[in-house]
Design an enzyme around this catalytic site. Structure first.
Site, mmCIF file in Angstrom:
data_model
loop_
_atom_site.group_PDB
_atom_site.id
_atom_site.type_symbol
_atom_site.label_atom_id
_atom_site.label_comp_id
_atom_site.label_asym_id
_atom_site.label_seq_id
_atom_site.Cartn_x
_atom_site.Cartn_y
_atom_site.Cartn_z
ATOM 1 C CG ASN A 36 39.217 43.760 53.690
ATOM 2 O OD1 ASN A 36 40.406 43.687 53.380
ATOM 3 N ND2 ASN A 36 38.251 43.399 52.863
ATOM 4 C CE1 TYR A 147 45.865 44.784 41.237
ATOM 5 C CE2 TYR A 147 47.206 44.664 39.253
ATOM 6 C CZ TYR A 147 47.054 45.048 40.580
ATOM 7 O OH TYR A 147 48.088 45.689 41.231
HETATM 8 P P1 NAD Z 1 48.926 43.580 49.520
HETATM 9 O O1 NAD Z 1 47.955 42.540 49.105
HETATM 10 O O2 NAD Z 1 50.024 43.198 50.440
HETATM 11 O O3 NAD Z 1 48.170 44.808 50.164
HETATM 12 C C1 NAD Z 1 46.857 45.165 49.855
HETATM 13 C C2 NAD Z 1 46.126 45.462 51.143
HETATM 14 O O4 NAD Z 1 44.780 45.875 50.835
HETATM 15 C C3 NAD Z 1 46.029 44.243 52.064
HETATM 16 O O5 NAD Z 1 46.363 44.582 53.382
HETATM 17 C C4 NAD Z 1 44.552 43.856 51.969
HETATM 18 O O6 NAD Z 1 44.072 43.205 53.128
HETATM 19 C C5 NAD Z 1 43.913 45.204 51.729
HETATM 20 N N1 NAD Z 1 42.581 45.104 51.122
HETATM 21 C C6 NAD Z 1 42.215 44.323 50.077
HETATM 22 N N2 NAD Z 1 40.908 44.496 49.818
HETATM 23 C C7 NAD Z 1 40.463 45.420 50.721
HETATM 24 C C8 NAD Z 1 39.199 46.004 50.984
HETATM 25 N N3 NAD Z 1 38.113 45.696 50.252
HETATM 26 N N4 NAD Z 1 39.089 46.899 51.995
HETATM 27 C C9 NAD Z 1 40.156 47.220 52.754
HETATM 28 N N5 NAD Z 1 41.378 46.685 52.556
HETATM 29 C C10 NAD Z 1 41.520 45.803 51.554
HETATM 30 O O7 NAD Z 1 49.520 44.217 48.171
HETATM 31 P P2 NAD Z 1 50.634 45.332 47.952
HETATM 32 O O8 NAD Z 1 51.684 44.750 47.112
HETATM 33 O O9 NAD Z 1 50.984 45.989 49.220
HETATM 34 O O10 NAD Z 1 49.826 46.360 47.026
HETATM 35 C C11 NAD Z 1 49.320 47.593 47.537
HETATM 36 C C12 NAD Z 1 48.758 48.418 46.392
HETATM 37 O O11 NAD Z 1 49.790 48.690 45.435
HETATM 38 C C13 NAD Z 1 47.631 47.714 45.634
HETATM 39 O O12 NAD Z 1 46.640 48.658 45.288
HETATM 40 C C14 NAD Z 1 48.315 47.196 44.390
HETATM 41 O O13 NAD Z 1 47.427 47.093 43.314
HETATM 42 C C15 NAD Z 1 49.374 48.267 44.154
HETATM 43 N N6 NAD Z 1 50.506 47.720 43.392
HETATM 44 C C16 NAD Z 1 51.427 46.908 43.979
HETATM 45 C C17 NAD Z 1 52.480 46.395 43.214
HETATM 46 C C18 NAD Z 1 53.544 45.512 43.807
HETATM 47 O O14 NAD Z 1 54.412 45.053 43.060
HETATM 48 N N7 NAD Z 1 53.586 45.280 45.095
HETATM 49 C C19 NAD Z 1 52.555 46.690 41.840
HETATM 50 C C20 NAD Z 1 51.573 47.502 41.282
HETATM 51 C C21 NAD Z 1 50.564 48.026 42.056
#
Ligand code: NAD
Ligand code: UDP
Length: 326
Positions: A36, A147
């Site tokens: 989204n 979170y």
């Molecule tokens: P990011 O914010 O770049 O990506 C998250 C994506 O989810 C975004 O594109 C956002 O638009 C989408 N999104 C958010 N709410 C939504 C909804 N209601 N419906 C549809 N899409 C939605 O973050 P990221 O770093 O790519 O993280 C991706 C996943 O990995 C997440 O679940 C995050 O919790 C997990 N994670 C990431 C890290 C890190 O260091 N990058 C560490 C631990 C966990």
């Protein structure tokens, strides 16, 4: 090549999701990216839009959707503290309602489903480094709880769908990951420090900078995510995925200044509430069960990330939240 599959990536336009989509499209799979754009922009997946095996659906994962797929990577969730605290109630909803919707889909179509959980389930850990067996030290009512507790509840839901309905689950706990396609205004430490260093602005260290993190380069992480999804040994996790190299935030700031050749100065701002004092994964389980370990040292990954940020036209990026929210 392994069997081609229909694969759904929720949050597929995000930092990690876009790299995952790219790898899956390149491998020939039929990929559906659902997003989204709450914390991302189309820039991340622009290069995939004209690929015939890539499809984009703009949709909120908290609302039901019916698709037929073989695998689901559930990545949708704002991930940086600034982003997930921007609308904390929405954050819990994404983790909990999003997990219920995706688990329902997996149950209906018999898909394998992987949950992107996080080192934040360990909270501010009093066991160091953190093994998967550690149950964590999370403040349930603090600013990070939306979170941390959302992700913990998602792990509970995944475990219960597995026990109660036999859904084929995988749970990974991702530690701090960085690299190209991080949102420049996500407020995370790596993006903040690089942008500040490139602009010659002060580097904002929260607290005294003695808190530690372990930073994994995105390419390493994506290898681990795919290894876990495609592991057929019956191991469902949770498994830590991260780079065990541990650095203080001050060390990261100094390394960023050195690699950019910046004249930026270090300044100190207040430490945000409940900021974990130390974090480092034990990855014995990933090594043993998946044969996975990271290979890219921090300095090498940082150089690639600096090159990426230096090439961005920042006018093309929205500031979704206040850069100095803390
Ligand atoms: P990011 O914010 O770049 O990506 C998250 C994506 O989810 C975004 O594109 C956002 O638009 C989408 N999104 C958010 N709410 C939504 C909804 N209601 N419906 C549809 N899409 C939605 O973050 P990221 O770093 O790519 O993280 C991706 C996943 O990995 C997440 O679940 C995050 O919790 C997990 N994670 C990431 C890290 C890190 O260091 N990058 C560490 C631990 C966990
Ligand atoms: N941090 C910092 N300066 C910044 C951004 C973050 O000192 O400009 C610190 C933050 O307080 C935390 C660490 O860097 O101790 C990592 O923060 P980040 O937001 O990247 O993610 P976290 O690991 O806390 O979820």
């Amino acid at each position: 090549m392994s069997e081609l599959k229909r694969i759904l990536v929720t949050g597929g336009a995000g930092f990690l999701g876009s790299h995952l989509c790219e790898r899956l499209v390149d491998a020939g799979h039929d990929v559906i990216c659902l997003d989204n754009f709450f914390t991302s922009q189309k820039n991340n997946i622009h290069h995939l839009l004209d690929r015939p095996n890539f499809e984009l659906i703009r949709h909120d994962v908290t609302l039901p959707i019916y698709l037929e797929v073989d695998q689901i990577y559930n990545m949708a969730c704002p991930a940086s503290p600034v982003h997930y605290q921007h609308d904390p109630i929405a954050t819990t909803k994404v983790s909990v309602a999003g997990a219920i919707n995706m688990l329902g889909m997996a149950k209906r179509v018999g898909a394998r489903i992987l949950q992107a959980s996080t080192s934040e389930v360990y909270g501010d850990p009093d066991v160091h480094p953190q093994p998967e067996s550690y149950r964590g030290n999370v403040n349930p009512i603090g600013p990070r709880a939306c979170y941390d507790e959302g992700k913990r509840c998602a792990e509970t839901l995944f475990s219960d769908y597995h026990r109660q309905h036999g859904v084929d689950i995988r749970i990974i706990r991702i530690f701090n990951t960085y690299g190209p396609r991080m949102h420049p205004y996500d407020g995370r430490v790596v993006s903040n420090f690089i942008l500040q260093a490139l602009a010659g602005e002060d580097i904002t260290i929260y607290g005294d900078g003695s808190q530690t993190r372990s930073f994994c380069f995105v390419d390493d992480l994506v290898n681990g995510i795919m290894a876990m999804m495609n592991n057929d040994s019956g191991f469902v996790g949770p498994v830590n995925l991260g780079n065990p190299g541990e650095f203080t935030i001050k060390q990261l700031a100094e390394m960023t200044i050195e690699l950019t050749g910046s004249k930026s100065k270090l300044i100190h701002l207040p430490l945000p509430a409940d900021d974990p004092t130390q974090r480092k994964p034990l990855i014995d389980l990933a090594q043993d069960k998946l044969g996975w370990e990271p290979t890219i040292p921090l300095a090498e990954g940082l150089k690639k990330t600096i090159d990426y940020f230096a090439s961005l036209d920042l006018d093309h990026y929205r500031k979704p939240t206040n850069h100095t929210l803390h």
